[in-house]
Design a protein around this motif. Sequence first.
Motif, short mmCIF file in Angstrom:
data_model
loop_
_atom_site.label_atom_id
_atom_site.label_comp_id
_atom_site.label_asym_id
_atom_site.label_seq_id
_atom_site.Cartn_x
_atom_site.Cartn_y
_atom_site.Cartn_z
N VAL A 104 0.75 -1.13 -0.01
CA VAL A 104 -0.37 -0.12 -0.13
C VAL A 104 0.92 1.35 -0.04
N LYS A 105 0.66 2.19 -1.10
CA LYS A 105 1.56 3.42 -0.98
C LYS A 105 1.15 4.31 0.01
N GLY A 106 1.98 5.04 0.48
CA GLY A 106 1.90 6.14 1.43
C GLY A 106 2.70 5.99 2.62
N GLY A 107 2.89 7.11 3.52
CA GLY A 107 3.43 7.19 4.80
C GLY A 107 3.18 6.22 5.82
N ALA A 108 1.73 5.98 6.00
CA ALA A 108 0.96 5.20 7.07
C ALA A 108 -0.29 4.50 6.11
N ILE A 109 -0.47 3.15 7.06
CA ILE A 109 -1.70 2.41 6.37
C ILE A 109 -2.70 2.50 7.40
N LEU A 110 -4.05 2.82 6.92
CA LEU A 110 -5.17 2.77 7.84
C LEU A 110 -5.70 1.57 7.34
N GLN A 111 -5.95 0.59 8.03
CA GLN A 111 -6.84 -0.83 7.79
C GLN A 111 -8.38 -0.48 8.40
N VAL A 112 -9.08 -0.81 7.51
CA VAL A 112 -10.68 -0.81 8.06
C VAL A 112 -11.31 -2.19 7.79
N TYR A 113 -11.85 -2.63 8.99
CA TYR A 113 -12.53 -3.70 9.11
C TYR A 113 -13.81 -3.58 9.35
N VAL A 114 -15.08 -3.73 8.58
CA VAL A 114 -16.45 -3.48 8.55
C VAL A 114 -17.15 -4.78 8.46
N ASN A 115 -18.15 -5.13 9.50
CA ASN A 115 -18.89 -6.18 9.50
C ASN A 115 -20.08 -6.24 8.52
N LEU A 136 -9.43 -0.02 -4.99
CA LEU A 136 -11.09 -0.10 -4.71
C LEU A 136 -11.59 0.38 -6.18
N PRO A 137 -12.57 -0.25 -6.56
CA PRO A 137 -13.15 0.01 -7.79
C PRO A 137 -13.87 1.33 -7.92
N GLY A 138 -13.42 2.14 -9.00
CA GLY A 138 -14.48 3.26 -9.14
C GLY A 138 -13.78 4.51 -8.14
N VAL A 139 -12.51 4.31 -7.40
CA VAL A 139 -12.11 5.40 -6.62
C VAL A 139 -10.76 6.03 -7.03
N ASP A 140 -10.96 7.27 -7.47
CA ASP A 140 -9.66 7.84 -8.06
C ASP A 140 -9.25 9.09 -7.16
N LEU A 141 -8.01 8.77 -6.62
CA LEU A 141 -7.63 9.69 -5.54
C LEU A 141 -6.63 11.00 -5.95
N THR A 142 -6.64 11.28 -7.32
CA THR A 142 -6.10 12.47 -7.93
C THR A 142 -6.67 13.54 -7.13
N GLY A 143 -5.59 14.29 -6.76
CA GLY A 143 -5.99 15.62 -6.22
C GLY A 143 -6.11 15.66 -4.65
N TYR A 144 -6.26 14.44 -3.92
CA TYR A 144 -6.45 14.34 -2.68
C TYR A 144 -5.12 14.75 -1.77
N ARG A 145 -5.29 15.46 -0.61
CA ARG A 145 -4.31 15.88 0.08
C ARG A 145 -3.66 14.79 1.03
N THR A 146 -4.56 13.88 1.33
CA THR A 146 -3.93 13.00 2.43
C THR A 146 -4.09 11.46 1.99
N PHE A 147 -5.24 10.94 1.25
CA PHE A 147 -5.20 9.77 0.58
C PHE A 147 -4.22 9.56 -0.42
N GLN A 148 -3.60 8.43 -0.68
CA GLN A 148 -2.66 8.27 -1.71
C GLN A 148 -2.88 6.89 -2.23
N ASP A 149 -3.56 6.04 -1.65
CA ASP A 149 -3.92 4.64 -2.22
C ASP A 149 -5.20 3.94 -1.63
N THR A 150 -5.59 3.09 -2.09
CA THR A 150 -6.63 2.19 -1.53
C THR A 150 -6.39 0.72 -1.96
N LYS A 151 -6.70 -0.24 -1.07
CA LYS A 151 -6.52 -1.70 -1.66
C LYS A 151 -7.75 -2.41 -1.03
#
Length: 189
Positions: A104-115, A136-151
Amino acid sequence: MRRLTTAATVLVLAAGIGLTGTAGMANAAPAGTTAGAACPTGWGSADKSSEGHEYRVLKNIRTGSHECYDRIVFDLGSAASGLGYRVGYVNEFHQDGSGDLIPVKGGAILQVYVNAPSYDASTGQRTYPGRGRQPLPGVDLTGYRTFQDTKFGASFEGQTQVAVGVRARLPFKVEQVGDKLVVDVAHSW
């Protein structure tokens, strides 16, 4: 007469300082914010969770960029007042079930689990098209200040696992809003 002139001079100077202060604040505001924007603080970067045991089906995952934070939203299709989730920073992102490391690209990885599985348990039909190890399908992070990647990690044993690569370990908050789980990550401390 001298008092009136002195009072007028003081008022003009005070007004000038006020204008200079306002212009200075506008110039000091972070890119994409206005001078009057007050970004929330105090969210912290510690793990956040809910022990709820209600399960919903995951319908969609989408993101948005706001003045003070970037947001990821999990659409669940129906209200989820007792939804369980776990959100926190991890050093590496490992896929549930297999244990495989997912970069996962970025300086840190935030992991999310949802039931909320990405499939209908009664029919086996996919309700969300996420694929393990893929963005993630359909997610484009171009221009975001904080988010750099999703998996997308996995949808395993009734939970969906997702990683968000962020610029750094920044404060975040999690809340349930009707049929959505919302995670906001601040642009700065």
